[in-house]
Every structure is written in C-alpha cells, then in structure tokens.
Design a protein around this motif. Sequence first.
Motif, PDB file in Angstrom:
ATOM      1  N   TRP A 261       0.662  -1.436  -0.112  1.00  0.00           N
ATOM      2  CA  TRP A 261      -0.003  -0.226   0.174  1.00  0.00           C
ATOM      3  C   TRP A 261       0.807   1.187  -0.120  1.00  0.00           C
ATOM      4  N   SER A 262       1.607   1.584   0.741  1.00  0.00           N
ATOM      5  CA  SER A 262       3.119   2.063   0.714  1.00  0.00           C
ATOM      6  C   SER A 262       4.435   2.308  -0.556  1.00  0.00           C
ATOM      7  N   GLN A 263       4.483   0.904  -0.917  1.00  0.00           N
ATOM      8  CA  GLN A 263       5.377   1.088  -1.697  1.00  0.00           C
ATOM      9  C   GLN A 263       5.494   0.207  -3.262  1.00  0.00           C
ATOM     10  N   ARG A 264       6.212   0.434  -3.851  1.00  0.00           N
ATOM     11  CA  ARG A 264       6.747  -0.764  -4.850  1.00  0.00           C
ATOM     12  C   ARG A 264       7.536  -1.584  -4.908  1.00  0.00           C
ATOM     13  N   PRO A 265       7.292  -2.606  -6.004  1.00  0.00           N
ATOM     14  CA  PRO A 265       8.942  -3.490  -5.181  1.00  0.00           C
ATOM     15  C   PRO A 265      10.052  -2.780  -5.691  1.00  0.00           C
ATOM     16  N   ILE A 266      11.225  -2.920  -5.141  1.00  0.00           N
ATOM     17  CA  ILE A 266      12.741  -3.242  -5.895  1.00  0.00           C
ATOM     18  C   ILE A 266      13.415  -4.495  -6.083  1.00  0.00           C
ATOM     19  N   LEU A 267      14.108  -3.783  -7.517  1.00  0.00           N
ATOM     20  CA  LEU A 267      14.358  -4.844  -8.240  1.00  0.00           C
ATOM     21  C   LEU A 267      15.651  -4.936  -8.360  1.00  0.00           C
ATOM     22  N   ILE A 268      16.495  -5.845  -7.595  1.00  0.00           N
ATOM     23  CA  ILE A 268      18.189  -5.862  -8.177  1.00  0.00           C
ATOM     24  C   ILE A 268      18.131  -6.559  -8.270  1.00  0.00           C
ATOM     25  N   MET A 269      19.132  -6.356 -10.555  1.00  0.00           N
ATOM     26  CA  MET A 269      19.920  -6.637 -10.787  1.00  0.00           C
ATOM     27  C   MET A 269      21.421  -6.718 -10.562  1.00  0.00           C
ATOM     28  N   ASP A 270      22.221  -7.148 -10.435  1.00  0.00           N
ATOM     29  CA  ASP A 270      23.230  -7.492 -10.379  1.00  0.00           C
ATOM     30  C   ASP A 270      24.345  -8.369 -11.503  1.00  0.00           C
ATOM     31  N   GLU A 271      25.189  -8.024 -11.304  1.00  0.00           N
ATOM     32  CA  GLU A 271      26.866  -8.570 -12.523  1.00  0.00           C
ATOM     33  C   GLU A 271      25.091  -8.529 -14.160  1.00  0.00           C
ATOM     34  N   VAL A 272      24.795  -7.025 -14.259  1.00  0.00           N
ATOM     35  CA  VAL A 272      24.429  -6.829 -15.071  1.00  0.00           C
ATOM     36  C   VAL A 272      24.535  -6.638 -16.106  1.00  0.00           C
ATOM     37  N   GLN A 273      25.981  -6.925 -16.642  1.00  0.00           N
ATOM     38  CA  GLN A 273      26.957  -6.279 -17.775  1.00  0.00           C
ATOM     39  C   GLN A 273      26.695  -8.462 -18.733  1.00  0.00           C
ATOM     40  N   MET A 274      26.445  -8.893 -17.521  1.00  0.00           N
ATOM     41  CA  MET A 274      26.397  -9.965 -18.124  1.00  0.00           C
ATOM     42  C   MET A 274      25.706 -10.218 -18.708  1.00  0.00           C
TER      43      MET A 274
END
Length: 253
Positions: free
Chosen positions: A109-122
Amino acid sequence: MNEQIVRRSGTGFVDIAASREILKAMEIARDIPAYPVLINSKPGMGKSTALRHYAKTMEAFYCEVGQPSKGMKGMLKMIVEATGGSAYNQYSADLADTAEERLKGCWSWSQRPILIMDEVQMLELAPLRELLRLQELSGCSLVLSGNDKRLARTQSHDSALQQIVSRLGMRVDLGPPTEEDCCSIGIDFNVEGREAYEALRRYGRQTSVRDLVRLLNFSGKMTGGHGSIQLHHLKTAFLTIYGSKKDLKLLAG
C-alpha cells in the motif's frame, strides 16, 4: 580507536563507505522509482555483499545474472522466481507477462517493489532492453549493478548503456576500501596491533574488499582459532596466498 575488540558479527557484512553509498542509491531508487540507479565498480569492491544484505532488510528482490540467466528466457525466469512465482514450463513471451504481473502484484500500500539486477553486464542486449521495458510497465524501482566498461564491450551494448545512463536517477562508482573501511573490517576479524592495522590499510587500499577479507580469513586460520590476528599472522597468510615474498610490499610498504 580500540584495536582489541573481539569479532562482532560473523555475518560477512560490515558497514563501510561502499555499503553506505549503495544504501543511499537503493533509497533513491525506492523513493523516485521512475529513474533506475546504477552501481558501478570493478569486481571485489563489496557491492554484491551489500546488495544481498539490503535486499533482505528492504524486502527487495535480488537477482544475479550468470551464464544460465544472461539470455531472455533465463533472465525472465530469474525475475519470476525471485518474486515468488513459478516459471515452470513457460515460453519467453509468457514469462515476460508473468514477470510483469509478479512485479505489479508485489506492490504494498505504501511502497513499490525494488528489483536488483546484479552483474548486469552479463546480460545480452535483448534481455537488457526487456528489463528496462519491464521497469516501465510494472512501475518497480530498479537497481542495476555491475561493471559498465564490460557492459559496453560491443557497439550495440554501448548504445544500450547510453539508454540506461540517459534515464538514471543516480550513479555510484565504487573504488577500493578507505583506510577507515580497512580498520572496520579488521575489527570485525579481531585484528590486534597498530602495525597490523597499518598493514591492513596499506593492503586494502591497493587491492579490494574481497582480497582484504580473503587475507583475514586465511589469517584467522593461522591463529588456530585462538586469540587475535596479529601482523605475523597476516604475513604468513599473505605468503600462503601469493607464494612470493617480493609481493610483501603490499603489506609492508
């Protein structure tokens, strides 16, 4: 500073300058979700450890790109599973819809999800573009982490990188640990003695967080599990790792 403090946490996470910069970037991504953030560094500077830690404390979804997930289907499957969904026996087009639905469904209700994409250069070019599309459609906050010089290894990826950079809300460039960081990590491993801390500061500033932690893990073994880590333990561990006395200048100056 008290240099005779017993090891505090044993969790693998120590609050250092890099982790504070990463937390700031994640908070900006959360608060201004229209703009992704990019955390950039060479390998071993502590970004993945910090991202995994904050993914738990901030209830974010952590994904790390590897060989199986660098293509379109692999990346989408990773996002679906990271958000608690099932990617079993789905085609790429279906997975894209499922990933979008999962990210939209994870709103509170108060926050959007946070998506972390690590090693994105791959990531390959097509899934990289799809990732940006998913962020737009789902409205999630997006944290990208990796090495942008490796990302721009081809002309096509360079254009994709420019597309990312043009949309960034924040860019963080991480360097080697500071002298204060080296001391904080040393305290966490129960290092004792001014000379030992001077060696840690010298070594850490010339290498990386990963190398520093490896040296301290080996040094801890040299104590036999009893007592604090001292300079002679560091030197013995160093020689065990590198096998050459000529490189001891990294410790001894």
